[in-house]
Structures are given as C-alpha cells and as structure tokens.
Design an enzyme around this catalytic site. Structure first.
Site, PDB file in Angstrom:
ATOM      1  N   HIS A 102       2.093   1.693  -3.052  1.00 52.69           N
ATOM      2  CA  HIS A 102       1.320   2.874  -3.823  1.00 52.69           C
ATOM      3  C   HIS A 102       1.648   3.925  -4.339  1.00 52.69           C
ATOM      4  O   HIS A 102       1.065   5.348  -4.233  1.00 52.69           O
ATOM      5  CB  HIS A 102      -0.036   2.913  -3.130  1.00 52.69           C
ATOM      6  CG  HIS A 102      -1.083   1.710  -2.928  1.00 52.69           C
ATOM      7  ND1 HIS A 102      -2.417   1.214  -3.186  1.00 52.69           N
ATOM      8  CD2 HIS A 102      -0.802   0.274  -4.361  1.00 52.69           C
ATOM      9  CE1 HIS A 102      -2.718   0.324  -3.491  1.00 52.69           C
ATOM     10  NE2 HIS A 102      -1.673  -0.727  -4.305  1.00 52.69           N
ATOM     11  N   ASP A 123       0.716  -1.122   0.157  1.00 47.03           N
ATOM     12  CA  ASP A 123      -0.227   0.069   0.159  1.00 47.03           C
ATOM     13  C   ASP A 123       1.159   1.321   0.011  1.00 47.03           C
ATOM     14  O   ASP A 123       1.921   1.077  -0.328  1.00 47.03           O
ATOM     15  CB  ASP A 123      -0.744  -0.313   0.938  1.00 47.03           C
ATOM     16  CG  ASP A 123      -2.312   0.852   0.929  1.00 47.03           C
ATOM     17  OD1 ASP A 123      -2.642   2.146   0.474  1.00 47.03           O
ATOM     18  OD2 ASP A 123      -3.272   0.073   1.087  1.00 47.03           O
TER      19      ASP A 123
END
Length: 464
Positions: free
Chosen positions: A298, A275
């Site tokens: 991310h 993430d």
C-alpha cells in the site's frame, strides 16, 4: 575458517603498534613529524571503523556464546523449541561478560510466543588509543530460520505478539537468517478475507519495545501473522538491509511499523507485503528512510492518525530515495475525522513510481471500516509537507489527491519538480480540496484553475 576468526584481532594489534610508533615522535615535540599526525589518525580511524561490523567483530573476542542448540533446541521445524530459546536467552541476558545469543545456520526452529526480556547484565566498552569508545550490550546473530507456531491456543496470553524484545538497550540484531511468521493461517481467518468472521488482532512477528540504541541489520522477515517488524517506543535506531516479504493479498501485513519512536533511520531495504511497506504512526519523531524498494503493498504511509477521536503527533519525517512498483498508494498521509494533534515537517523526495495508484495523496477523511464514517469538525492538522523530485507512472488518472479537512485545511504543502504521467499515456490530473499549496519548478499535474479559485477562502495558491 580459523584465519578469518583471528583476522579482526590481528588487525587490532597492527593498528595499535602503528599508533604507538606514530605517538613516540610526537611525545618528543618534533613538530615536523607531528604535523601529519591528526590526518594519520583520521585514516586509522576510518580503517578501523569504516564498517561497524569490524569493530563488532573485535568485540566478539571477549564474548561468550549462548547457542540455542546447547540448551536443547532441535531445529527440525517440528519439535517445539520455545523452552530452549527461553533458557538460552536467560543465560545470555544474565551473563556478566559480553554475550551472543546464537541461532544456528541451516536449521529451522519452531517456536511459540517468546518475550526476550531485559535489561541484561552484560555490557562492553572498548577504548582504543584515540579515545573512540563504543558500548555494545548485546549482539544477536539470527542465521537460521525461526518459524512461528500455528497453534492459536499458544497465543491466548498475548494475541498481539510473537517474538518480542523488551527493554534491551545497546542491542544489535543481525544475521542473514529468516524470521517466518507462518501467517497463512491468520490471513485465512481475517475478517478482511472472510467477511463473515469477526475482526480480531493477530500477532506482530517481531516487536522491539522500549529499546534504546538499537541496530537491526541483514534479516529476512516474511509471512508475518500481521505486522512484520514494529519499533515501539524505541530511541536511536538504525535498521538496514532488511528483506520483508508477504503475498500482496495478505491482510494487515505492514512491513516496517514505527510507533512512539524517535531518531530512527531505515535504509537499503526491500519490502513487499499486503499492506503499507512502511507505516509511521503517533508520537514518532525524527524518522528517516532512504534507499527503499516497495511493492507490492500500500505504499509508504504516515498514519493512520487520530482514530477513535484520539490525539496524534508525528514530526520531522524524511523519505529520501525510494522506488515503488505496483502499489495501491504511493506516498500517503492518512488521518481520521474527529482526531486531534498534527503531522508536520514531512518531506518526500527523490522517489520513482512505476504503475502506482494514488502516487501522492493526503486523506484527512480516511475511513477504514464497513460503515461510512460520520462527518466531524475536529481533525489531525497537516502542515509543512514537501514533495520534491517525484516522477513516474500512475495507474489512475488522479495522480495527486489532497482531500483535506474543511475546518482544518492542509497548510504549507509544497510540490517541487513533479512529473507523474499515466501508464497508458493518457492525461493525469490533481484533485485539491482545502489545501494551501505552493508550486516550485515544473509540476505536472497541477490543480485545475477553477479549483484554485474556489479555494481562495483558505489561502492563495502561489507559484515559484
């Protein structure tokens, strides 16, 4: 080993003697000898405190160590050592002299959820001759491996936390050891991995909650159940030399999460997870990150903000010096429709990207749910955002995306010295909706001219 142990003490005595020798002529008002005094003392101070560890090591002379082995921990990775950890912490926190909570090297300690609760009794103020003082309430050396239990039943009392430090001020955590969340069990039972399962919370590996004057250095945090390390409601934080790792497909495993925290610096850290490498969310202020290596993951994100029609505020954020490789986003601001508040005074600069999707993105229509999000009028306002000296390659054609709100367009966005090209050498483009934008210097790509004309109603684009 023994010589290393006494080196800080001998260094302190040497400096003290030199200082006393230098002070004598000044007390005799011999101005010729006193002229270099201030510069001399600056040199001494630089020697003593060029590395905070030197001063911390001096502090250790007067400390008492509370190691978990002395309280019954086995460190074999099989026996539950939670009780020993709790006993050692209770004793250390109750100590009236400077204390060290110690985890031995080359051992693996299996533990269930623990709350290391403060405030603690001991504190130390050191004063040397030139009135430089430092207060250190806790020095916590993590040099072995702390391994999370996979027994889900152990987390029933608190499903959101594994290791949690509460209300401990003037705290130092350092070591070179490993905090391992043992997260594969949680990932396989995530609704993002198995769509048939209900979505539920998983523990954050390490939470620092309401800690003031906090240092976290030289740790490896890996395979978190969900978020790796969270700074929650903290003040005056310095985090450096962190290694944060998890597989790129591990769900919701943010690397460093900053929430309701102010005055925090994150530096020289390597983060690769499933993430956001760094996520900065509501009520965070004065956040700086430098020397960040990110990937997989991310990217670096402000947000998400404003979920469930909530109010959010983030301000004074500087990301200065980062390298992102193979991430699904680069530098991103993401907000939900229906929220309120603002994200302002944000700077992303000196950032290199390699094969990154969505290198620069503002998304005021963020929607991370199975059903589509309904259109709403209110939004978290985004203003005064600068992107400077951002270069590299993109996996996608759209390298710059500003998808801003119709009713609350992005204001004061500056692109300065931007050069983002395609990995395969193809053309790139910018998508700019509802944004008041300024270009400075050479910028590639730029918004299409027809887009600029269509957006005149919300403010003219300017070029410098």
């Amino acid at each position: 080993m023994s010589s290393q142990r006494y080196f800080p003490f001998l260094s302190f005595l040497l400096v003290l003697v030199l200082f006393c020798v230098s002070w004598y002529p000044c007390t005799s008002h011999e101005s010729g000898l006193c002229r270099p005094y201030s510069q001399y003392m600056k040199t001494i101070k630089d020697f003593m405190f060029q590395d905070s560890y030197v001063f911390a090591d001096l502090a250790l002379i007067a400390t008492k160590t509370f190691d978990v082995d002395s309280y019954g921990a086995k460190g074999d990775g099989k026996k539950d050592d939670t009780k020993a950890f709790k006993k050692a912490w209770k004793a250390a926190c109750s100590s009236t002299t400077e204390a060290i909570f110690s985890v031995a090297k080359n051992k693996k300690y299996l533990v269930t959820p623990i709350k290391f609760k403060g405030p603690c009794k001991s504190s130390l103020t050191m004063e040397v001759s030139f009135k430089f003082s430092l207060k250190i309430c806790r020095y916590n050396e993590v040099s072995g491996t702390i391994l999370a239990s996979k027994q889900e039943s152990k987390y029933k009392k608190d499903e959101r936390h594994w290791l949690r430090v509460d209300h401990v001020d003037n705290l130092m955590i350092r070591g070179g050891g490993v905090i391992d969340g043992n997260g594969d069990f949680w990932w396989s039972n995530s609704c993002k991995v198995n769509k048939t399962l209900p979505c539920k919370d998983a523990p954050t590996a390490l939470t620092l909650y309401k800690c003031k004057t906090l240092m976290v250095n030289d740790l490896t945090i890996q395979n978190a159940q969900q978020i790796h390390i969270s700074f929650d409601n903290c003040e005056n934080v310095r985090a450096s030399n962190l290694q944060v790792t998890a597989p790129g497909d591990s769900p919701n495993t943010d690397g460093i999460h900053v929430t309701h925290t102010k005055n925090i610096t994150i530096s020289n850290s390597v983060i690769g997870t499933g993430d956001d490498c760094i996520s900065i969310v509501s009520e965070s202020k004065n956040v700086q990150a430098t020397g960040i290596t990110c990937g997989p993951g991310h990217g670096i994100s402000i947000g998400s903000l404003g979920s469930k029609n909530s109010e959010a505020h983030v301000s004074n954020v500087i990301i200065d010096g980062a390298q992102l490789t193979g991430t699904t986003n680069g530098v991103r601001i993401k907000t939900w429709q229906g929220g309120s508040g603002n994200a302002s005074q944000i700077t992303f600069r000196n950032i290199k990207m390699k094969n990154v999707s969505n290198p620069i993105i503002i998304d005021q229509n963020y929607c991370d749910q199975a059903k589509s999000c309904k259109e709403q009028d209110s939004a978290v306002e985004i203003k005064n955002v600068t992107y400077q000296n951002i270069t590299g390659t993109s996996m996608d054609k759209d390298t710059v995306t500003f998808d801003c709100s119709k009713n609350h367009p992005c204001q004061g966005v500056v692109l300065r010295e931007i050069n983002l090209t395609r990995k395969d050498g193809g053309d790139t483009m910018a998508v700019c909706n509802n944004v008041k934008l300024t270009y400075v210097g050479k910028v590639y790509p730029m918004c299409p001219k027809d887009t600029i004309q269509k957006q005149q109603a919300i403010g003219a684009y300017s070029y410098r």
